[in-house]
Scaffold this motif. Structure first.
Motif: not given
Ligand code: CTP
Length: 403
Positions: A283, A326, A330, A344
């Motif tokens: 992230d 996706g 959690e 989202k």
């Molecule tokens: N994903 C993505 N690119 C990113 C982060 C996440 O493509 N930069 C994709 C992952 O492959 C997954 C989904 O998004 O399929 C969920 O990612 P997750 O990390 O759970 O959610 P976030 O949107 O990052 O939210 P948070 O960290 O706040 O839970």
């Protein structure tokens, strides 16, 4: 990998000279990764022995309803045998056997098994020139096809009678090729293109260090394989993992950072029919990547991180007809958070992993997931292997495309 890999093939042998070629046929099926059982008519045992076939197939061979000489004999269950098979190949099929298949005259275990089988049946005829041309044989072919069987055409050449012409059983290699082509052509996801992301991403700090995570990539690789086995053309965009994949329908695109993964996904998404984001994308990444290795001169080190681009959300923004899936991992308010992510990121389906469930998550071979669709309908699943979860995900795509 052959499309026959893992398939249960029942080979039915009837009494023609071409039966001697079935030893090669069994070997080819085994080499292709299939499980093989053999059922024979009594007459076929004059041309090849059950011992040869049981040795090659590594399974007992059935040629009668029970063993007459054995007073403790058990009944050979043709119904069970017929239901066991994923496909039933009758080779060689004599004129007599084909006529019995058409009329339902089940006076031997091969025909009784044929009448019990629910799987696709292939018939490789073998007979002399004039028998092959006879109207009654032509009639059998038509009726067999009308009953939903597939005839593997006989070949031309020298016949056992010394005559030359059509009627020779297709060579074992050609039977194998025919089956592979026919089955591939009928796979439900044939013609569909599927993009899958897998594994972690590594975000560089300097030339030798990075920020990464423990994702093994297994979930994404299993999804890619399940999709390919159903006939889809798969592009697997993978971060660094120890895994390999060997399937002619899978194109593996290796990437390292989230920026590389973003670029690779956008290159392949526009003509995809579905995309599944199973990667554990970082992230955050270091805002500045040091050109030289960072020396340990200071007692502490501050790294400023910036958000990476959300690949899945960016695909959701540009998606047209693509079915977009996706993952969400959690630890609290799981369902609510997952639903928020559907909105989202403009998803059609989210696969929710809860770290609170035993057996789910990184480095495990099992996963306990809940599917939530774009109408927010929840479908909690049992604890399953990642292979089974992968198949469930592919089944959702099949359902969407009604195949
Ligand atoms: N994903 C993505 N690119 C990113 C982060 C996440 O493509 N930069 C994709 C992952 O492959 C997954 C989904 O998004 O399929 C969920 O990612 P997750 O990390 O759970 O959610 P976030 O949107 O990052 O939210 P948070 O960290 O706040 O839970």
């Amino acid at each position: 990998m052959s499309v026959l890999s893992g398939k249960k093939i029942l080979l039915g042998i009837s009494g023609g000279i071409a039966a001697y070629k079935t030893a090669t046929l069994v070997r080819l099926f085994i080499k292709a990764g299939a499980h093989v059982k053999v059922v024979m008519t009594p007459a076929s045992k004059d041309f090849i022995t059950p011992l040869t076939l049981s040795t090659l197939s590594k399974n007992p061979v059935s040629s009668s309803f029970y063993h007459e000489e054995d007073e403790n004999a058990v009944w050979n269950n043709h119904v069970e045998l017929g239901l066991w098979a994923d496909l039933f190949v009758i080779a060689p099929a004599t004129a007599n056997t084909m006529a019995k298949m058409v009329s339902g005259n089940s006076d031997n275990i091969l025909i009784a098994t044929y009448l019990s089988a629910k799987c696709p049946v292939y018939v490789a005829p073998a007979m002399d020139l004039d028998m092959y041309r006879h109207p009654s044989t032509k009639d059998s072919f038509e009726k067999l096809a009308a009953y939903g069987n597939t005839v593997i055409p006989a070949e031309s050449g020298e016949l056992a009678s010394g005559l030359h012409g059509e009627g020779r059983m297709a060579e074992p290699e050609n039977i194998l090729a025919f089956l592979e082509k026919d089955i591939e052509g009928k796979l439900p996801l044939r013609g569909k293109k599927i993009l899958v992301t897998a594994g972690p991403t590594y975000e560089p700090i300097d030339p030798v260090r990075f920020i990464g995570n423990h994702s093994s990539g297994k979930m994404g690789y299993d999804i890619a394989l399940a999709a390919a086995n159903e006939g889809a053309e798969v592009v697997l965009v993978s971060g660094p993992t120890h895994l390999s994949i060997n399937h002619s329908n899978v194109k593996l695109v290796k990437v390292t950072s989230s920026a590389d993964m973003y670029a690779a996904c956008h290159e392949h998404f526009y003509n995809a029919d579905a995309a599944i984001a199973a990667a554990a994308v970082a992230d955050y990444r270091p805002k500045v990547v040091a050109e030289q290795k960072i020396k340990k001169n200071e007692s502490s080190l501050m790294l400023e991180l910036e958000k990476t681009k959300d690949i899945l959300a960016s695909l959701g923004e540009i998606k047209q007809e693509q079915f977009l899936i996706g993952f969400a991992l959690e630890t609290e308010n799981e369902i609510e958070n997952a639903k928020a992510k559907i909105k989202k990121k403009n998803l059609d389906l989210i696969v929710l992993n809860s770290l609170n469930d035993e057996g789910a998550g990184f480095g495990k071979s099992t996963n306990k997931v809940t599917f939530i669709n774009s109408h927010f309908e929840e479908e909690p699943m049992e604890l399953k292997t990642k292979e089974e979860v992968a198949q469930d995900i592919i089944n959702k795509i099949k359902k969407y495309y009604n195949v």
